[in-house]
Design a protein around this motif. Structure first.
Motif, PDB file in Angstrom:
ATOM      1  N   ASN A 126      -2.609  -4.428  -4.894  1.00  0.00           N
ATOM      2  CA  ASN A 126      -1.632  -3.466  -4.110  1.00  0.00           C
ATOM      3  C   ASN A 126      -0.094  -3.528  -4.054  1.00  0.00           C
ATOM      4  N   THR A 127       0.358  -4.032  -5.219  1.00  0.00           N
ATOM      5  CA  THR A 127       1.876  -4.447  -4.920  1.00  0.00           C
ATOM      6  C   THR A 127       2.392  -3.836  -6.137  1.00  0.00           C
ATOM      7  N   VAL A 128       3.822  -3.686  -6.197  1.00  0.00           N
ATOM      8  CA  VAL A 128       4.840  -3.144  -7.117  1.00  0.00           C
ATOM      9  C   VAL A 128       5.825  -4.270  -7.545  1.00  0.00           C
ATOM     10  N   ASN A 129       6.047  -4.581  -8.895  1.00  0.00           N
ATOM     11  CA  ASN A 129       7.163  -5.397  -9.447  1.00  0.00           C
ATOM     12  C   ASN A 129       8.099  -4.719 -10.089  1.00  0.00           C
ATOM     13  N   THR A 130       9.345  -4.256  -9.497  1.00  0.00           N
ATOM     14  CA  THR A 130      10.326  -3.439 -10.311  1.00  0.00           C
ATOM     15  C   THR A 130      11.225  -4.445 -10.912  1.00  0.00           C
ATOM     16  N   MET A 131      11.345  -4.254 -12.351  1.00  0.00           N
ATOM     17  CA  MET A 131      11.890  -5.128 -13.215  1.00  0.00           C
ATOM     18  C   MET A 131      12.964  -4.541 -13.889  1.00  0.00           C
TER      19      MET A 131
ATOM     20  N   THR B 292      -4.958   7.259   4.975  1.00  0.00           N
ATOM     21  CA  THR B 292      -3.473   6.677   4.784  1.00  0.00           C
ATOM     22  C   THR B 292      -3.487   5.826   3.406  1.00  0.00           C
ATOM     23  N   ASN B 293      -2.435   6.259   2.611  1.00  0.00           N
ATOM     24  CA  ASN B 293      -2.215   5.230   1.751  1.00  0.00           C
ATOM     25  C   ASN B 293      -1.326   4.196   2.184  1.00  0.00           C
ATOM     26  N   LEU B 294      -1.653   3.061   2.156  1.00  0.00           N
ATOM     27  CA  LEU B 294      -0.922   1.889   2.652  1.00  0.00           C
ATOM     28  C   LEU B 294       0.490   1.528   2.039  1.00  0.00           C
ATOM     29  N   GLN B 295       1.389   1.464   2.788  1.00  0.00           N
ATOM     30  CA  GLN B 295       2.680   1.343   2.180  1.00  0.00           C
ATOM     31  C   GLN B 295       2.611   0.004   1.201  1.00  0.00           C
ATOM     32  N   ARG B 296       2.939   0.055  -0.129  1.00  0.00           N
ATOM     33  CA  ARG B 296       2.645  -1.545  -0.979  1.00  0.00           C
ATOM     34  C   ARG B 296       4.008  -2.133  -0.652  1.00  0.00           C
ATOM     35  N   PRO B 297       3.954  -3.319  -0.413  1.00  0.00           N
ATOM     36  CA  PRO B 297       4.834  -4.222  -0.795  1.00  0.00           C
ATOM     37  C   PRO B 297       5.547  -4.343  -2.396  1.00  0.00           C
ATOM     38  N   LEU B 298       6.882  -4.120  -2.508  1.00  0.00           N
ATOM     39  CA  LEU B 298       7.610  -3.920  -3.755  1.00  0.00           C
ATOM     40  C   LEU B 298       8.527  -4.929  -3.997  1.00  0.00           C
TER      41      LEU B 298
END
Length: 361
Positions: A285-290, A255-261
């Motif tokens: 293992n996070t994303v920042n959408t800017m 499983t690819n863990l669902q990343r916090p964004l």
């Protein structure tokens, strides 16, 4: 190397929160990938409303859609799908090199149907098939009506960006929807290694609402807590991710863990540092959408100070307890923000349809 490359070393991928035909046709999107280290793109109804009502980049396609007698909502999705498909092609190499984690481009289901789970999953499937790119993500809001659609989409092998998350209670439901969807995908004999998901936790809007309430309370204790709620709430979300996903024993192998964004990361208060929601939300293992303005501020700054998520649970919990102690009803805040968030996307979508309709008749 850029500051955003340094952010990636900490574990946070940077995705651009914007897309337009102008960005694609001018080569700007490719340039941002090369020079500013962005590795993905997110869109929403407000972004497409801004893109399609300015300039003339869409004129030829709108004229063709008019000749085909397309309705406004059909035309909007036709234009948006073309943009998303082309952006997916721009990020194909990033997608392949990252093993599917990055190189992602998100497109959202119609916000007007967020309370209708069956309509939401039907459109999620349609968008997935029409874009027809492995690196697309379908955005589904974390509303009561759409939680089941999140599970159904993942069970079908659709990569999902769950959006409009504000509260920890809602995030717990999103995590369960994710787990159930992945388990069902495995039961359906799908290759779960190809399924990716992110959970988009909104940040700056939390501070806007809570700061307003703290200022109304007006005590020294309340005023000292301004600008702290959004980060603390997101850090608590990360702690939940660690406990419920990183340490999960109920997910299939592979499983690819669902990343916090982290979404809504452009500061709304000019008194706050423009990179506040970047430097304080950096971690594995996070994303920042800017928005691009925040990307540029990050590139021009030296504000990063390592992983600010992994060991933040205790301190961030105290911040939220202090905010409640001075009289802020956090449950009421999160209910309000979810409703307003949905309403804002519906309003942007409606305004876009109204603007496009006269050009199609």
């Amino acid at each position: 190397m850029t500051t955003i490359d340094d952010l990636a070393k900490i574990g946070t991928s940077t995705w651009l929160d914007d897309l337009s035909r102008d960005r694609l046709e001018s080569g700007n999107l490719q340039e941002l990938l090369k020079t500013k280290s962005i590795v993905g793109v997110t869109t929403n109804p407000a972004i497409f409303a801004a893109a399609m009502t300015q300039g003339n980049a869409y004129d030829d396609d709108i004229a063709k859609l008019k000749a085909e007698r397309a309705k406004a909502d059909e035309a909007v999705y036709s234009l948006a799908i073309d943009d998303v498909r082309n952006a997916c092609d721009v990020f194909k190499e990033v997608y392949e090199q990252s093993g599917g984690k990055d190189g992602r481009v998100s497109i959202e289901v119609d916000p007007r149907i967020s309370d209708d789970g069956e309509a939401t999953i039907a459109q999620a499937r349609e968008l997935w098939n029409r874009v027809d790119r492995d690196n697309v993500m379908i955005k589904i809001p974390a509303t009561d009506g759409s939680l089941g659609a999140i599970t159904e989409a993942l069970a079908d092998g659709i990569s999902v960006n769950v959006t409009l998350i504000f509260s920890l209670e809602r995030y717990k439901q999103v995590i369960e929807a994710f787990k159930t969807g992945i388990r069902r995908a495995e039961a359906n004999d799908l290759d779960i290694s190809k399924i990716h998901s992110v959970a988009s936790f909104f940040v700056s809007r939390v501070d806007v609402e809570i700061d307003k309430r703290l200022e109304k309370i007006g005590t020294d204790e309340a005023l000292a807590l301004r600008g702290k709620a959004g980060i603390a709430n997101a850090q608590q979300a990360y702690a939940l991710y660690q406990s419920e996903l990183e340490n999960a024993s109920d997910l299939p192998e592979g499983t690819n863990l669902q990343r916090p964004l982290w979404a809504s990361t452009g500061v709304k208060n000019p008194d706050y540092a423009p990179t506040l929601y970047v430097s304080e939300l950096a971690g594995p293992n996070t994303v920042n959408t800017m928005p691009e303005k925040t990307i540029d501020a990050t590139l021009d700054s030296d504000s990063l100070h390592g992983d600010t998520l992994s060991d933040s649970a205790e301190e961030s919990a105290k911040v939220l307890e202090d905010i409640k102690a001075v009289g802020v009803d956090l449950d009421d805040v999160f209910v309000l923000l979810e409703r307003e968030g949905d309403e804002k996307f519906v309003s942007a979508w409606t305004e876009l349809l109204e603007a496009l309709t006269p050009r199609l008749v």
